[in-house]
Design a protein around this motif. Structure first.
Motif, PDB file in Angstrom:
ATOM      1  N   SER A  73      -1.871  10.324  -6.572  1.00 42.49           N
ATOM      2  CA  SER A  73      -2.209  10.754  -4.971  1.00 42.49           C
ATOM      3  C   SER A  73      -1.248  10.029  -4.201  1.00 42.49           C
ATOM      4  O   SER A  73      -0.560   8.945  -4.763  1.00 42.49           O
ATOM      5  CB  SER A  73      -3.573  10.991  -4.589  1.00 42.49           C
ATOM      6  OG  SER A  73      -3.692   9.381  -4.079  1.00 42.49           O
ATOM      7  N   PRO A  74      -0.848  10.286  -2.913  1.00 38.88           N
ATOM      8  CA  PRO A  74      -0.207   9.117  -1.954  1.00 38.88           C
ATOM      9  C   PRO A  74      -1.148   8.212  -1.490  1.00 38.88           C
ATOM     10  O   PRO A  74      -0.642   7.277  -0.686  1.00 38.88           O
ATOM     11  CB  PRO A  74       0.159  10.034  -0.693  1.00 38.88           C
ATOM     12  CG  PRO A  74      -0.412  11.461  -1.254  1.00 38.88           C
ATOM     13  CD  PRO A  74      -1.378  11.123  -2.127  1.00 38.88           C
ATOM     14  N   ASN A  75      -2.329   8.092  -1.956  1.00 37.01           N
ATOM     15  CA  ASN A  75      -3.247   6.971  -1.223  1.00 37.01           C
ATOM     16  C   ASN A  75      -3.733   6.007  -2.363  1.00 37.01           C
ATOM     17  O   ASN A  75      -4.151   6.246  -3.621  1.00 37.01           O
ATOM     18  CB  ASN A  75      -4.429   7.703  -1.061  1.00 37.01           C
ATOM     19  CG  ASN A  75      -4.182   9.012   0.200  1.00 37.01           C
ATOM     20  OD1 ASN A  75      -3.555   8.758   1.190  1.00 37.01           O
ATOM     21  ND2 ASN A  75      -4.690  10.066  -0.126  1.00 37.01           N
ATOM     22  N   ALA A  76      -3.339   4.694  -2.130  1.00 35.06           N
ATOM     23  CA  ALA A  76      -3.750   3.813  -3.143  1.00 35.06           C
ATOM     24  C   ALA A  76      -5.176   3.380  -3.468  1.00 35.06           C
ATOM     25  O   ALA A  76      -5.548   3.047  -4.343  1.00 35.06           O
ATOM     26  CB  ALA A  76      -3.236   2.355  -2.650  1.00 35.06           C
ATOM     27  N   ASP A  77      -5.863   4.038  -2.471  1.00 34.11           N
ATOM     28  CA  ASP A  77      -7.408   4.027  -2.719  1.00 34.11           C
ATOM     29  C   ASP A  77      -8.205   5.262  -3.446  1.00 34.11           C
ATOM     30  O   ASP A  77      -9.398   5.067  -3.317  1.00 34.11           O
ATOM     31  CB  ASP A  77      -8.185   3.350  -1.364  1.00 34.11           C
ATOM     32  CG  ASP A  77      -7.960   4.308  -0.128  1.00 34.11           C
ATOM     33  OD1 ASP A  77      -7.085   5.244  -0.351  1.00 34.11           O
ATOM     34  OD2 ASP A  77      -8.395   4.111   0.782  1.00 34.11           O
ATOM     35  N   ASP A  78      -7.291   6.125  -3.757  1.00 34.50           N
ATOM     36  CA  ASP A  78      -7.845   7.337  -4.272  1.00 34.50           C
ATOM     37  C   ASP A  78      -7.915   7.243  -5.777  1.00 34.50           C
ATOM     38  O   ASP A  78      -7.278   6.203  -6.325  1.00 34.50           O
ATOM     39  CB  ASP A  78      -7.154   8.456  -3.806  1.00 34.50           C
ATOM     40  CG  ASP A  78      -7.350   9.159  -2.594  1.00 34.50           C
ATOM     41  OD1 ASP A  78      -8.529   8.620  -2.139  1.00 34.50           O
ATOM     42  OD2 ASP A  78      -7.183  10.100  -2.222  1.00 34.50           O
ATOM     43  N   ALA A  79      -8.624   8.176  -6.470  1.00 31.55           N
ATOM     44  CA  ALA A  79      -8.398   8.207  -7.832  1.00 31.55           C
ATOM     45  C   ALA A  79      -7.076   8.369  -8.472  1.00 31.55           C
ATOM     46  O   ALA A  79      -6.320   8.986  -7.802  1.00 31.55           O
ATOM     47  CB  ALA A  79      -9.374   9.275  -8.373  1.00 31.55           C
ATOM     48  N   GLY A  80      -6.830   7.745  -9.432  1.00 30.11           N
ATOM     49  CA  GLY A  80      -5.634   7.802 -10.180  1.00 30.11           C
ATOM     50  C   GLY A  80      -4.392   6.790  -9.484  1.00 30.11           C
ATOM     51  O   GLY A  80      -4.708   5.810  -8.994  1.00 30.11           O
TER      52      GLY A  80
END
Length: 238
Positions: A151-158
């Protein structure tokens, strides 16, 4: 009104170098197809098999998000940032090449081939500081589910990249159906079948087929057999 582009497995570019057997969904290296340059910000989708003990010597990249997904065997990685890692089946790795990196990739096993996807996505920002990230996925989360791997988000899954993109891996039972909803308006979706047969919005896709679809919000994905596939939600314009 939805738009689609279908890429059947047997229409991909192919190169057999002996140590490397490569299939290209989009123009790459010596294979050039003016109608297959990219899908939105998705520039490269290579389906590679690397012979035991072989690999790519040190080479440069810049201003590209490079995602590697091993499907079988392992891949040893070394780069100019000081990373020396082995990427195993069930892992996902990303490099933001940014201002420039050098790296090498090879199959460290003497008795087993390595199969992998390497995917290049144009970044949202140029000349970022290069970065490396690698995680091990919980493959059980993919069962009859869209399991987020990027994803674009460092705190999301993956893992995360410098682009408004979301990737998912799925492992569906026969006849299972699930609806995909875009994460960001204006994005498109590129569906790539790893194994089995699925139907996406009425279009049947078989092993290693790809389908790009845009100008939609939701679409239905149904497995006609047991099936594994990769979903790549990608901005269509920068």
């Amino acid at each position: 009104m939805k738009n689609t582009v279908l890429h059947k497995a047997n229409t991909r570019g192919h190169a057999d170098h002996g140590w490397l057997n490569a299939n290209h969904s989009f123009s790459f290296a010596s294979w050039y197809n003016p109608e297959r340059i990219q899908f939105g910000m998705l520039r490269v989708l290579n389906d590679d098999t690397i012979a035991a003990g072989m690999g790519f010597g040190t080479h440069p990249h810049d201003n590209m998000e490079i995602i590697t997904i091993p499907l079988e065997g392992d891949l040893a990685h070394k780069d100019s940032m000081g990373n020396a890692e082995v990427i195993k089946t069930g892992d996902v790795q990303v490099m933001s090449a940014g201002t420039g990196i050098q790296h090498s990739e090879f199959n460290p096993n003497a008795d087993q081939r390595t199969k992998l996807f390497q995917i290049w996505v144009f970044p949202k920002y140029r000349n970022v500081t290069p970065r490396y990230q690698q995680i091990t996925l919980d493959e059980s989360e993919q069962k009859n589910n869209f399991a987020q791997i990027l994803s674009p988000n460092a705190d999301d899954a993956g893992v995360w990249i410098y682009q408004d993109a979301w990737f998912f891996l799925a492992d569906f039972d026969k006849d299972f159906t699930k609806t995909y909803t875009l994460n960001k308006e204006g994005n498109g979706l590129y569906v790539f079948v790893i194994s089995g047969t699925i139907t996406v919005d009425g279009q049947e896709l078989e092993t290693r087929d790809g389908l790009g679809i845009w100008d939609f919000t939701n679409l239905e994905i149904k497995a006609s057999t047991e099936a594994k596939f990769l979903l790549m939600e990608i901005p269509m314009n920068q």
